[in-house]
Design a protein around this motif. Structure first.
Motif, PDB file in Angstrom:
ATOM      1  N   GLN A 137      40.067  21.790 -26.033  1.00  0.00           N
ATOM      2  CA  GLN A 137      39.603  21.159 -24.789  1.00  0.00           C
ATOM      3  C   GLN A 137      38.227  20.513 -24.938  1.00  0.00           C
ATOM      4  OE1 GLN A 137      41.817  20.946 -22.765  1.00  0.00           O
ATOM      5  NE2 GLN A 137      43.109  22.754 -22.791  1.00  0.00           N
ATOM      6  N   LEU A 191      32.297  17.873 -31.226  1.00  0.00           N
ATOM      7  CA  LEU A 191      31.940  19.167 -31.831  1.00  0.00           C
ATOM      8  C   LEU A 191      32.651  19.411 -33.172  1.00  0.00           C
ATOM      9  CD1 LEU A 191      31.720  21.619 -28.758  1.00  0.00           C
ATOM     10  CD2 LEU A 191      30.008  20.051 -29.624  1.00  0.00           C
ATOM     11  N   ASN A 238      20.120  19.143 -26.327  1.00  0.00           N
ATOM     12  CA  ASN A 238      19.642  18.961 -24.961  1.00  0.00           C
ATOM     13  C   ASN A 238      20.503  19.761 -23.977  1.00  0.00           C
ATOM     14  OD1 ASN A 238      17.402  17.323 -25.336  1.00  0.00           O
ATOM     15  ND2 ASN A 238      18.688  15.511 -25.628  1.00  0.00           N
ATOM     16  N   PRO A 239      20.035  19.864 -22.725  1.00  0.00           N
ATOM     17  CA  PRO A 239      20.835  20.586 -21.734  1.00  0.00           C
ATOM     18  C   PRO A 239      22.239  19.993 -21.598  1.00  0.00           C
ATOM     19  CG  PRO A 239      18.704  19.952 -20.816  1.00  0.00           C
ATOM     20  CD  PRO A 239      18.773  19.367 -22.175  1.00  0.00           C
ATOM     21  N   GLY A 240      23.195  20.885 -21.438  1.00  0.00           N
ATOM     22  CA  GLY A 240      24.563  20.442 -21.157  1.00  0.00           C
ATOM     23  C   GLY A 240      25.332  19.903 -22.347  1.00  0.00           C
ATOM     24  N   THR A 241      24.811  20.091 -23.560  1.00  0.00           N
ATOM     25  CA  THR A 241      25.521  19.544 -24.731  1.00  0.00           C
ATOM     26  C   THR A 241      26.571  20.522 -25.283  1.00  0.00           C
ATOM     27  OG1 THR A 241      23.585  20.216 -26.030  1.00  0.00           O
ATOM     28  CG2 THR A 241      23.797  17.872 -25.510  1.00  0.00           C
ATOM     29  N   GLY A 242      26.745  21.651 -24.616  1.00  0.00           N
ATOM     30  CA  GLY A 242      27.844  22.543 -24.977  1.00  0.00           C
ATOM     31  C   GLY A 242      27.450  23.745 -25.815  1.00  0.00           C
ATOM     32  N   LYS A 243      26.175  24.047 -25.912  1.00  0.00           N
ATOM     33  CA  LYS A 243      25.735  25.132 -26.796  1.00  0.00           C
ATOM     34  C   LYS A 243      26.303  26.492 -26.339  1.00  0.00           C
ATOM     35  CE  LYS A 243      21.336  24.162 -26.144  1.00  0.00           C
ATOM     36  NZ  LYS A 243      21.474  23.041 -25.204  1.00  0.00           N
ATOM     37  N   THR A 244      26.117  26.793 -25.060  1.00  0.00           N
ATOM     38  CA  THR A 244      26.575  28.100 -24.565  1.00  0.00           C
ATOM     39  C   THR A 244      28.099  28.192 -24.613  1.00  0.00           C
ATOM     40  OG1 THR A 244      24.742  27.935 -23.012  1.00  0.00           O
ATOM     41  CG2 THR A 244      26.272  29.743 -22.670  1.00  0.00           C
ATOM     42  N   THR A 245      28.747  27.121 -24.191  1.00  0.00           N
ATOM     43  CA  THR A 245      30.211  27.136 -24.163  1.00  0.00           C
ATOM     44  C   THR A 245      30.764  27.284 -25.582  1.00  0.00           C
ATOM     45  OG1 THR A 245      29.931  25.531 -22.401  1.00  0.00           O
ATOM     46  CG2 THR A 245      32.174  25.978 -23.083  1.00  0.00           C
ATOM     47  N   ASP A 262      19.085  32.015 -25.419  1.00  0.00           N
ATOM     48  CA  ASP A 262      18.819  30.647 -24.984  1.00  0.00           C
ATOM     49  C   ASP A 262      17.309  30.438 -24.825  1.00  0.00           C
ATOM     50  OD1 ASP A 262      19.599  28.156 -24.369  1.00  0.00           O
ATOM     51  OD2 ASP A 262      20.315  28.588 -22.358  1.00  0.00           O
ATOM     52  N   TYR A 317      25.931  13.296 -25.370  1.00  0.00           N
ATOM     53  CA  TYR A 317      27.232  12.623 -25.306  1.00  0.00           C
ATOM     54  C   TYR A 317      27.066  11.165 -24.900  1.00  0.00           C
ATOM     55  CZ  TYR A 317      29.120  17.292 -25.683  1.00  0.00           C
ATOM     56  OH  TYR A 317      29.418  18.540 -26.137  1.00  0.00           O
ATOM     57  N   ILE A 367      35.377  14.036 -21.287  1.00  0.00           N
ATOM     58  CA  ILE A 367      35.138  15.415 -20.835  1.00  0.00           C
ATOM     59  C   ILE A 367      35.597  15.565 -19.381  1.00  0.00           C
ATOM     60  CG2 ILE A 367      33.319  17.101 -20.258  1.00  0.00           C
ATOM     61  CD1 ILE A 367      31.789  16.186 -22.745  1.00  0.00           C
ATOM     62  N   GLY A 396      27.246  17.449 -20.410  1.00  0.00           N
ATOM     63  CA  GLY A 396      28.449  18.090 -19.861  1.00  0.00           C
ATOM     64  C   GLY A 396      28.225  18.691 -18.479  1.00  0.00           C
ATOM     65  N   ARG A 397      27.011  19.157 -18.226  1.00  0.00           N
ATOM     66  CA  ARG A 397      26.747  19.776 -16.927  1.00  0.00           C
ATOM     67  C   ARG A 397      26.786  18.741 -15.805  1.00  0.00           C
ATOM     68  NH1 ARG A 397      22.677  22.780 -18.116  1.00  0.00           N
ATOM     69  NH2 ARG A 397      24.102  24.378 -18.841  1.00  0.00           N
ATOM     70  N   ARG A 434      30.384  18.199 -15.102  1.00  0.00           N
ATOM     71  CA  ARG A 434      30.974  19.334 -14.377  1.00  0.00           C
ATOM     72  C   ARG A 434      30.607  19.259 -12.890  1.00  0.00           C
ATOM     73  NH1 ARG A 434      29.305  24.918 -16.429  1.00  0.00           N
ATOM     74  NH2 ARG A 434      27.612  24.601 -14.974  1.00  0.00           N
TER      75      ARG A 434
HETATM   76  N1  LIG Z   1      32.151  18.828 -25.926  1.00  0.00           N
HETATM   77  C1  LIG Z   1      32.454  19.245 -24.693  1.00  0.00           C
HETATM   78  N2  LIG Z   1      33.714  19.149 -24.249  1.00  0.00           N
HETATM   79  C2  LIG Z   1      34.037  19.568 -23.016  1.00  0.00           C
HETATM   80  N3  LIG Z   1      33.161  20.101 -22.134  1.00  0.00           N
HETATM   81  C3  LIG Z   1      31.893  20.230 -22.521  1.00  0.00           C
HETATM   82  C4  LIG Z   1      31.465  19.828 -23.814  1.00  0.00           C
HETATM   83  N4  LIG Z   1      30.147  20.069 -23.925  1.00  0.00           N
HETATM   84  C5  LIG Z   1      29.756  20.606 -22.759  1.00  0.00           C
HETATM   85  N5  LIG Z   1      30.800  20.717 -21.917  1.00  0.00           N
HETATM   86  C6  LIG Z   1      30.765  21.274 -20.565  1.00  0.00           C
HETATM   87  O1  LIG Z   1      29.479  21.012 -20.012  1.00  0.00           O
HETATM   88  C7  LIG Z   1      29.009  22.124 -19.266  1.00  0.00           C
HETATM   89  C8  LIG Z   1      27.644  22.561 -19.774  1.00  0.00           C
HETATM   90  O2  LIG Z   1      27.772  23.082 -21.101  1.00  0.00           O
HETATM   91  P1  LIG Z   1      26.878  24.281 -21.660  1.00  0.00           P
HETATM   92  O3  LIG Z   1      26.419  25.168 -20.552  1.00  0.00           O
HETATM   93  O4  LIG Z   1      27.625  24.906 -22.773  1.00  0.00           O
HETATM   94  O5  LIG Z   1      25.624  23.463 -22.217  1.00  0.00           O
HETATM   95  P2  LIG Z   1      24.286  24.018 -22.907  1.00  0.00           P
HETATM   96  O6  LIG Z   1      24.034  23.129 -24.064  1.00  0.00           O
HETATM   97  O7  LIG Z   1      24.406  25.483 -23.172  1.00  0.00           O
HETATM   98  O8  LIG Z   1      23.189  23.744 -21.797  1.00  0.00           O
HETATM   99  P3  LIG Z   1      21.761  24.500 -21.579  1.00  0.00           P
HETATM  100  O9  LIG Z   1      20.994  24.347 -22.827  1.00  0.00           O
HETATM  101  O10 LIG Z   1      21.153  23.749 -20.447  1.00  0.00           O
HETATM  102  O11 LIG Z   1      22.082  25.922 -21.240  1.00  0.00           O
HETATM  103  C9  LIG Z   1      30.075  23.211 -19.368  1.00  0.00           C
HETATM  104  O12 LIG Z   1      30.883  23.152 -18.212  1.00  0.00           O
HETATM  105  C10 LIG Z   1      30.879  22.804 -20.581  1.00  0.00           C
HETATM  106  O13 LIG Z   1      32.206  23.240 -20.474  1.00  0.00           O
END
Ligand SMILES: Nc1ncnc2c1ncn2[C@@H]1O[C@H](COP(=O)(O)OP(=O)(O)OP(=O)(O)O)[C@@H](O)[C@H]1O
Length: 297
Positions: free
Chosen positions: A32, A36, A75-82, A137, A203, A211, A245-246, A249
């Protein structure tokens, strides 16, 4: 099991069979996700190393223990936590981690308020993460207060356990690139404890569109063609897509609520009605998102 890296390859399975099965698991886990690819490649190399190590052991060859601690930059929302969450489950499935859970932590979870408290807190957290991933984090906040700060003690305790753990847990330090680089410069020797340095790029607009479409599909929604076109156009017009990504979302959630408001006016609803997102839903959702953003500025 003693918690060390363990890999099962039965006599019946050839290396190629292993490769296709385990590779499939990795591809499936990240199905999904948009992009990455480098994360998948890293996981494949970890899986490959573990199985070959096991084979070498069977042949009586020297084997080595490897730790798989990682640094995530992005950067924020780039998917690190997910990605870390998916990775934890996957590494359990690949028999590399025993439990496969993710313990998310930030400065306050590690740093105590008096001498000795920090080491205890940090050790407890590491214990909780055993068999899984400890994800810290904004790791640079640990050295926020300089030399005298208790954050220093947290880093030292962490490093000690990372070295001693021989694969019992994986530590991931995550954060934004510039701050992470500064943090690693201030803590010489820290970077070398991490086997994998993974960068999460911002992204592109097309990625974000992809996404968004995935997010709708996963939740059993379907965008009509005009709705899809409108979404892409509006994101382009909005210009600021720095939330990555955030941002997507949040936007999809506004659009889903706009659809719900429209549907409430119907006397009868079909399954199709409940799935279908119209162009107007997208417009209303984006309007709501923009207003909300303005209100919070
Ligand atoms: N490559 C991707 N494909 C699909 N969804 C993504 C992808 N990258 C991020 N998302 C979605 O974007 C949202 C934010 O992602 P996430 O919290 O993992 O970012 P982060 O890098 O950990 O941000 P932060 O550093 O601010 O905590 C989530 O809902 C995640 O599912």
């Amino acid at each position: 099991m003693n918690g060390q890296v363990k890999f099962i390859i039965s006599q019946k399975h050839s290396s190629q069979q292993f490769e296709s099965q385990e590779w499939q698991k990795i591809e499936h886990a990240f199905k999904q996700f948009v992009g990455l690819e480098h994360i998948k490649e890293t996981l494949k190399s970890i899986a490959a190393w573990a199985v070959i190590n096991q084979k070498r052991e069977e042949f009586g060859l020297k084997t080595e223990k490897q730790s798989h601690h990682m640094l995530f930059y992005g950067n924020p929302g780039t998917g690190k936590t997910t990605a870390a969450r998916v990775m934890a489950t996957l590494l359990k499935e690949l028999n590399i981690l025993e439990r496969g859970h993710l313990v998310e932590a930030e400065r306050a979870d590690l740093v105590g308020e008096y001498i000795g408290h920090t080491a205890v807190k940090t050790r407890e957290l590491i214990k909780k993460a055993e068999g899984g991933i400890l994800f810290i984090d904004e790791a640079y906040s640990l050295s926020r207060g300089g030399e005298k700060d208790f954050g220093r003690e947290a880093i030292d305790t962490l490093v000690k356990h990372m070295e001693d753990s021989s694969g019992r847990f994986i530590c991931i330090l995550a954060g934004y690139k510039r701050e992470m680089n500064g943090f690693l410069r201030m803590n010489t020797g820290l970077k070398s404890r991490f086997a994998h340095l993974l960068y999460f790029p911002d992204y592109t607009l097309n990625d974000l569109n992809h996404i968004a479409v995935n997010m709708f599909n996963i939740k059993d929604y379907k965008l009509s063609k005009p709705a899809g076109d409108r979404l892409l156009r509006s994101m382009r017009e909005m210009g600021d897509i720095s939330g990555n990504g955030r941002f997507v979302r949040n936007l999809t959630e506004f659009i889903i609520r706009a659809q719900a408001v429209r549907l409430l006016k119907y006397e009868e609803l079909t399954k199709k009605d409940c799935m279908y997102i119209s162009e107007d839903d997208v417009l209303k959702g984006i309007e709501g998102y923009k207003k909300d953003k303005q209100d919070h500025q």
